[in-house]
Design an enzyme around this catalytic site. Structure first.
Site, mmCIF file in Angstrom:
data_model
loop_
_atom_site.group_PDB
_atom_site.id
_atom_site.type_symbol
_atom_site.label_atom_id
_atom_site.label_comp_id
_atom_site.label_asym_id
_atom_site.label_seq_id
_atom_site.Cartn_x
_atom_site.Cartn_y
_atom_site.Cartn_z
ATOM 1 C CB SER A 49 7.643 6.120 10.678
ATOM 2 O OG SER A 49 9.022 5.817 10.583
ATOM 3 C CG ASP A 59 -0.148 -0.144 2.545
ATOM 4 O OD1 ASP A 59 1.072 -0.347 2.498
ATOM 5 O OD2 ASP A 59 -0.765 -0.068 3.626
ATOM 6 C CG HIS A 60 3.486 2.475 2.938
ATOM 7 N ND1 HIS A 60 2.492 1.722 3.507
ATOM 8 C CD2 HIS A 60 3.852 3.373 3.880
ATOM 9 C CE1 HIS A 60 2.264 2.158 4.742
ATOM 10 N NE2 HIS A 60 3.074 3.160 4.992
ATOM 11 N NE ARG A 75 9.991 6.108 7.886
ATOM 12 C CZ ARG A 75 9.573 7.328 7.550
ATOM 13 N NH1 ARG A 75 10.447 8.279 7.276
ATOM 14 N NH2 ARG A 75 8.295 7.608 7.471
#
Ligand code: MIC
Ligand code: SF4
Length: 644
Positions: free
Chosen positions: A538, A62-63, A540
């Site tokens: 985030s 989705d990213h 990440r």
């Protein structure tokens, strides 16, 4: 017990139930998205497991769906093949944003969910304990390992009354952000209770728990009640329902009361989601772009509301208006009920169901302009434009800005009536774009753009450190590792590492990457200095892996955020805290030595940094025995390789 205690207690594998103590919990479900998922699955492969050991694991794409060049689709094919191989469902591009789809199709009250995305707490809207984490922690959870959190302090948010016209769920979380801010809430869970809870539908609750991520808490949760059942029934999943309510005598570590009736429309102005203003304070601000979308506010409820406001109207000629439905389900439903056509008639640009502009994948505003977005983050530069202004707002406030060309207080006009929006009795659901693992295990497809996770060496006894960068407060992972156009390098650390702290690089001057490599090549060690709340935002893990790859051994800061701290530990970087006075001393020098690191850590002692002029600064830490073992080994992958 409160809801948090009930769910956690049912999942504790080991540890003590006292706030701050480490507790290992069983993880029932996992989710990954493509931007963090490639690394997570490469790490899962390194664990050598045959298949996932969770009740359910879903890999969402989705990213990275812009597909400029082959990198993105190379990743997609890898993700699809690896999902098939290890027993994971794969949600293909076009099916929607992970959090929205997971809420619609998979979330279950009472379950634990670990996701390699910081907005995983969206699932809290369904009464699940849904936590964001780095990819390696999710990989380990897929392999059946428990996940360790600190037993939380529970902040109870008592909701009373009901939302007035023009005031939305988004305003509830903006209000809470104005109270709790984005820093200082590490180790807490926010739990909503009180008579006002019943007035909020699951999609509204999910907006609140989603953006709860910006508070820096472990997660946010609502009880699972009749409204939860209503939502699950409409999704054809009544069998997944379980009632979970707090006991009459449940207690909370702190209580904040919000009377929904008294709330007003709010916005958060860049550069931080806690820079909250009332609509009255910003009224009249000219707006150039309005976007409705992201995992916070792109549900069917949000889009039908936006369409109802736009029916028979057009957006202001100076505004570029965009709509990104959160999922294929939402897209199909707004198509069938005519809302899509209303958007088109009004002059909207329709985007695919994906993260898109929320993470700077296109649609960057013009320099110096203002956009109003229904998203959850407004860190500077996140849009892809360094000097724009973003207002985070509810769909109500955003649409009114699109119609009027400026921020307006909708309560002051009586031309546009506030629409009545009912939850549908049945949501359309065909899960055709969610691919189940095939019977025959596919070969894993690994294209040339996909690199292996880099290896780290064990922590040295003496850190001979060069301070690579001196930073202020609230450094987000967007500052550390830029997203947007650079996200295509997520599965290739060698390439991505070139952009560490890119936003602080100055033209014509040595970049952070060049500086760090020079230090690494001279066999010295890199150190990062920062202020409060380092690593906001985030999940990440690249914000730890890339600095690790460039030889960073320690980050010294006034305080750290939860997910990033775990990521630093996972990859063998020391998160060390310092007093304000100590930080000032360190800021005045270029080199520091931290000696006897291994021996002092093993004895559970604090460390000492010695500066060039011989003065000493205490560096503290809150590392558990397990964390220390991990860092000494140079990270969790080394630890697991040694134990295999
Ligand atoms: C974000 O909203 O910042 C992201 C992109 O979804 C991140 C994950 C990532 O960086 O891939 C998050 O929220 O964890
Ligand atoms: Fe995607 Fe934005 Fe949600 Fe992150 S915050 S998952 S980029 S929509």
């Amino acid at each position: 017990m409160n809801v948090t205690e009930k769910i956690l207690s049912g999942h504790v594998v080991s540890g003590e139930k006292t706030p701050g103590a480490p507790v290992a919990i069983r993880i029932d479900q996992t989710l990954t998205q493509d931007a963090t998922g490639t690394m997570a699955y490469l790490e899962f492969e390194a664990l050598g497991k045959e298949k996932v050991e969770t009740e359910l694991s879903v890999s969402y794409i989705d990213h990275n769906t812009a597909q400029m060049g082959p990198n993105n689709m190379n990743d997609h094919l890898y993700l699809r093949s690896v999902a098939g191989r290890f027993g994971i469902k794969c949600s293909l591009p076009g099916n929607g944003i992970c959090h929205q789809v997971h809420l619609e199709r998979f979330g279950k009250p009472g379950k634990t969910l670990l996701g390699s995305d910081s907005h995983t707490p969206t699932g809290g809207g369904l009464g699940m304990l849904a936590i964001g984490a780095g990819g390696l922690d999710v990989a380990l959870a897929m392999g059946g390992e428990p996940f360790t959190i600190k037993w939380p302090k529970v902040i109870g948010v008592k909701l009373t009354g009901s939302l007035p016209k023009w005031v939305a769920a988004k305003d509830v979380i903006l209000k809470l952000l104005s109270i709790l801010t984005t820093k200082g809430n590490v180790g807490c869970v926010v739990e909503y209770f009180g008579p006002g809870v019943a007035s909020l539908s699951v999609p509204q609750r999910a907006t609140i728990t989603n953006m709860g991520a910006e508070l820096g808490v472990t997660t946010s949760v609502f009880p699972s009640d009749d409204r939860t059942l209503e939502f699950l029934e409409a999704q054809g999943r009544a069998k997944d329902f379980q009632e979970i309510l707090s006991d009459q005598d449940a207690s909370y570590d702190r209580i904040i009361e919000i009377d929904l009736t008294k709330l007003e429309p709010l916005v958060a102005q860049s550069p931080s989601p806690d820079n909250v203003k009332t609509i009255g304070e910003v009224e009249g601000t000219k707006v150039h772009q309005v976007i409705i979308g992201s995992c916070t506010n792109s549900s069917y409820r949000d889009l039908t509301l936006a369409a109802a406001l736009l029916r028979g109207r057009r957006v202001h000629p100076d505004v570029s208006f965009l709509v990104a439905p959160g999922s294929r389900q939402v897209m199909q439903m707004i198509d069938r009920d005519g809302s899509l056509s209303t958007f088109l008639t009004a002059g909207a640009r329709i985007l695919e169901s994906a993260c898109g502009p929320c993470i700077g994948q296109g649609l960057s505003p013009a320099e110096g302009t203002v956009s109003v977005r229904t998203f959850n983050r407004n860190f500077s530069g996140r849009t892809g434009t360094p000097n724009d202004t973003v207002f985070l707002a509810s769909p109500e406030t955003a649409v009114m800005a699109a119609i009027c060309g400026e921020l307006v207080d909708p309560r002051k006009q009586d031309v546009i009536k506030y629409p009545k929006i009912e939850e549908p009795e049945r949501y359309d659901h065909d899960d055709w774009l969610i691919v189940p693992p095939p019977r025959r295990k596919p070969e894993i497809r690994r294209a040339s753009t996909i690199g292996e996770p880099p290896k780290n060496s064990p922590l040295p006894e003496n850190i001979e450190g060069d301070i690579l960068i001196k930073l202020g407060d609230k450094i987000t992972t967007d500052h550390i590792m830029p997203a947007g156009a650079f996200m295509k390098f997520r599965s290739n650390i060698k390439e991505y590492a070139k952009y560490v702290f890119n936003c602080f690089n100055e033209e014509g001057k040595e970049t952070f990457y060049e500086r760090a490599l020079k230090v690494k090549d001279s066999s010295r060690h890199g150190i990062i200095l920062a202020g409060l709340s380092y690593g906001q935002g985030s999940s990440r893990e690249h914000a730890a892996i890339c600095p690790m790859y460039l030889g960073v051994k320690a980050v010294i800061a006034l305080s750290f955020e939860r997910i990033h701290t775990a990521n630093l530990i996972n990859f063998g970087i020391l998160p060390l805290t310092v007093s304000a006075e100590g930080l000032e001393k360190l800021k005045n020098c270029e080199h520091v030595s931290i000696r006897n690191v291994r021996s002092q850590l093993k004895e559970g002692q604090d460390l000492t940094a010695e500066t060039e002029d011989g003065s000493k600064v205490i560096l503290s830490h809150a590392l558990t025995k397990k964390d220390i073992e991990t860092i000494l080994a140079g990270g969790k992958l080394n630890l697991f390789a040694a134990k295999k």
